[in-house]
Design a protein around this motif. Sequence first.
Motif, mmCIF file in Angstrom:
data_model
loop_
_atom_site.group_PDB
_atom_site.id
_atom_site.type_symbol
_atom_site.label_atom_id
_atom_site.label_comp_id
_atom_site.label_asym_id
_atom_site.label_seq_id
_atom_site.Cartn_x
_atom_site.Cartn_y
_atom_site.Cartn_z
ATOM 1 N N UNK B 416 0.677 46.342 -85.466
ATOM 2 C CA UNK B 416 1.575 45.190 -85.648
ATOM 3 C C UNK B 416 1.670 44.768 -87.102
ATOM 4 N N UNK B 417 1.578 45.752 -87.983
ATOM 5 C CA UNK B 417 1.528 45.483 -89.426
ATOM 6 C C UNK B 417 2.739 44.681 -89.906
ATOM 7 N N UNK B 418 3.890 44.873 -89.248
ATOM 8 C CA UNK B 418 5.112 44.204 -89.718
ATOM 9 C C UNK B 418 4.998 42.689 -89.615
ATOM 10 N N UNK B 419 4.058 42.208 -88.812
ATOM 11 C CA UNK B 419 3.902 40.755 -88.685
ATOM 12 C C UNK B 419 2.996 40.161 -89.764
ATOM 13 N N UNK B 420 2.590 41.020 -90.692
ATOM 14 C CA UNK B 420 1.658 40.562 -91.710
ATOM 15 C C UNK B 420 2.343 39.618 -92.702
#
Lengths: 338, 749, 173
Positions: B416-420
């Motif tokens: 879920x890196x894009x939510x970083x």
Amino acid sequence: MRPFTYTRAENLGEAVAALAANPQARVLAGGTNLVDLMKYDVEHPAAIIDINRLPLKEIEELPDGSLRIGALVSNSAVAYDARVAERYPLLASAILAGASPQLRNAATTGGNLLQRTRCYYFYDPSTPCNKREPGSGCAAIGGVNRIHAILGASEHCIATHPSDMCVALAALAATVEVEGPDGRRDIPFADFHRLPGDHPEHDNTLKHGEIVVAVRLEGNHFAAHHSYLKLRDRLSYAFALVSVAAALDIADGMIVDLRVALGGVAHKPWRDTLAEAEFAGQPATRETFAAVADRLLAGAEGQGDNDFKIPMAKKAIVRALSQAAEGTPQVQSEKQLR
Amino acid sequence: MQNEKNIIGFPLPRIDGPLKVTGTAPYAAEYDEPGMLVGHAFYATIASGRITSIDTSAAENFPGVVKVYTHQNRPATASSDDAWKDEVALPGHPFRPLENDRILYDGQPIALVIAESFEAARDAADLIRVDYEAEEPHTDIEVEQAKSYPPPVPRKEAFLPSDPRGDADGAYAAAPHKISAEYVQAGEHHNPMELFGTTVIRAEDGSLTVYDKTQGSQNSQGYVCGIFGLKPETVRVINAYVGGAFGSGLRPKHQLFFAVMASLDLKRSVKVEMSRREMFYLTWRPPTVQRMLVAADANGRLMSIRHHAVQTTSLYEDYQENVVNWSGLAYKCDNVTLSYELAKMTVSTPGDMRAPGAATGFLALESAIDELSYEVGMDPLEFRIANFVDYDQNDDLQLTSKALDLCYRQGAERFGWSKRSPLPASMRDGQDLVGWGVATGVWEATLSPAEAKVRLFPDGSITVAAAASDIGTGTYTILAQIAAQGLGQTADRVSVLIGDSSLAKTAVEGGSWTAASSGSAVQAGCFEIRKTLLSLAQKLDSSPLAGASVEDLAIRDNRLVLDRNDQVGLSIADILGSQGMSSVEGHGKVAPDEEQAKKFVSYTHSAIFTEVKIDAELGVPRVTRVVIAVAAGTIINPKTARSQVLGGVVMGLGMALHEESMIDHRSGRIMNHNLAEYHVPAHADVQDIEVIFVEEEDDKASPIGVKGLGEIGIVAVGAAVANAIYHATGTRHRHFPITIDKIMEGLPN
Amino acid sequence: MDIATADTQPKNRVALTINGNRQDLEIHPWVTLLDLLRGPLHLTGTKKGCDHGQCGACTVLVDGERVNSCLKFAVTLDGAEITTIEGLGTPDDMHAMQKAFVEHDAYQCGYCTPGQICSAVGLLAEGRAKSREEIREMMSGNICRCGAYVNIADAIEDVMGHGSDASQKEAAE
């Protein structure tokens, strides 16, 4: 390990007599520390007196409402005793913060009081250590001392007491019952362990020949507001760098009674009752707790590697007292701090 | 269909599992025979100097003691260094136990007590008294690096720093974004759970069966024969089960020497097992200081990398790792300068510990790359992707495969890196600061020379025999699967005999090469069997396989058949029966392809994503989530493969947060030589770890397409955790391990 | 059984019931339960990893409770019932926990495994661990250097009867 003679004591009188008669004798209960130290050749008793069969395995309620925990009750049995959990949850929590389930099953109440320091140098007989060999010096001073004392140390010893249970017992002002050649006596918990001073070889005020038979806890008003907070190098199965046993009696947001005992910072579970008393009547707020922390750590001195313990202890005190005030004590299986 | 047959690609539970879980798998110190003697070592308590006197009289008089050995009465051994060199020895002079009065490192074994019981040996050793003439120890890498030197004799050519390319200094000076930083990593000890132990059973004819904790039975055998002048046929070394090693068992340890020495001298069977404390006086991951200078242009393109490392070695050997070359090949960069030096100290020789060199080098490289991404203002993952390179720039070689891009993509998606949230110290969860970190890992995929003998019986049962080792890696199980696949059987029909020096030649188990090497040897053995069967079948009158070639064949249901039409074929029993044979053997051999190596090089890759949660007030760190995506070619057994990677990650968590062998530099002695004060991760430290194997086909890395998994799991963990701590707190930690006190001191106000 | 050594130092009598078999022994008082099991009794399933209560590899059940056998002098256990890994099951007839460890690959080198399994059996008997977090905490006395912790927790949850999402997912795959 050195060879020793083994005697299984059948009754307390026999155990005391055997112990008193031989300065080289040691009492063996759970063995979790003594056997460990014998294998490292730190302890080398000539005689072992096994007291595991003595009838000291009960937790009893006394007529005055206090609880009497027999010296041979295991750490697990104390932690999970319904009466302890209800009245002294701080004690249960502190025990569960320590060691491992296996060790807690074997370790006893009396033995926990008599745990010896984890100082690296104490544990290594090839290094100087005034606790192990009086007069040989203290290699921890100026050495690897990450785990050492910031309060109450002396030029002869900077070791710490490793117990978690004892930190809670200090906060709860327990009484230690001991039996010796001269009969039975009570030792207030604060007087049981001692600071190193000129004689770090003595961890406590027990005289040779005396055996811990029980720990007594009086009724208290801390069950609603307490917390045991332990900080260490991994999340379980490690000795405390700093631990805090916090207990509060609060009425209308004001402190009626405040207790803070610290583990991992001194030769004994650290408590300052005079300092605590100064905060009675003050609001149970973080500001007050910060003042408590500053007051308790006022005389702290680092040794180099362990300088961090001073700010760590202050922050931990504030946090533990906050947890206690809010009625959200740290749960030892929860690794997220409350 | 593959899944039903328990063959390659099937998550078969370990075939040695039932023995391990019932306590019936025997480890080296668990063999016994009546009258066996037991040895216990006694070690030096200074780090440097000489023994001036050693008094063993009290120990010798202790009840049950048979003999006490010191440098004064040790039996003669080979005198040349060459005789003492094992197959993975280092440049320098191998350590010789009890050779003389010289003390080279803390904990050096200086006496051996042999007694009739473990207790007598242990307890008598406490009575030995030694006087020393101590000399000044040198154990602090941060001090001793001032006297560093380039290793005069390289351990391997490949470990020499690659030649500089471009103009790293000039590009650095000109670049708009740059990072210059020093990273220090503490020494670590392997601490496998099994203590080093050796049991020597002496037969009446004087021949020895040696049960040794080692990663290579034939290495131990060669070592013993070299030192004691024994004929190989009189020494058989067994390491059927190895209770962890992680590199510590690559080179023979002193307990092997002691057990064999005493057995030969006393003409008895002897067992010597170390204490946990002694395990801290052995091979270790060396303390290392690394200097990184990295620079990028305004678009985040890497312009310059300079990587200099200084590692600890001993007075007597030049241990070396490939620490810096990773920095020349992990990313596209045209201006690179790499350098590597050693600093001699009064310590025992370091040794390979899980991903040696890479775990250290990537700690610095992947921290510096992360720092640079923030400096440029790019997402750390995007920065890495932007600098992707698809060949080996160090040596200008093609890669056999590199699915690292898939690792980035699949790992990021699962994590879920894009939510970083990009800014440091910008993510919270109640009282916790939350940080997400990423790092890249690379490890070499190599093939080492290996042989295996595969035997097929008419009933379809199979034996596989090789001197390979299973140090917890799953070798037993995957070799069974490979043989089953090669001979059309299910894995439960395969008996695997490994861990025995008398079996087919195999190098030490290390470097993640065993699955590729021994696995390919087994596959080759299966091919040999099919070839032999075909030639036998073709001798038969009117053979249905008369015109077939071996490439057309398969074995199904105990029949040698045409792969495209399995109606055409002959039963194995009939083929063998026609020649009066009771079984058929294939001797598989593999070796690195020298021709291919001129064009291609092969690496495994990983992308690791970590989440740390840190108490905002006290700094208590928890690694709450790890997603690691690995590209390692063919995965023979997803179950054991996953475990390999999990294990690497867990050891990496220790490297990141806890593990440090603490030396008192006044005395040069390791002080936390036990598992209470040397903190390896415990259950409570390990939360969710997810392992993804991305699709990667590779027909060049090894004949079976395997690249190996033992190391890749740990390589990038340390940096990924440090990067997550930075993201959580805004403080960059460059001294490893990053213990709670360091984190607390770096918390935002 | 008299455990023979050449020395003449005094020995003590002790009766232990090990895996259901009563053993009358004469031993030196300094012999630990661990060394008694691994040495004279040839029950090498119980492992020595540190010999100081710091790793849990030697965990056995004494009167049903998990303890570190390295820290118990055998002589102090007179009359005790001891269950070792060998008493839980055999390769052909494994205990549910042993089966779960195989199924979940809850080990690698196998050396800490008997201690982990004895500890896990003790944990279940205690009945106090309800969540995965509690399992992790209450298994923290057993170090696994191979790092199989995730799988060990899966195996224990499986035997407890409520597999985690992760383990169910894996089983379904």
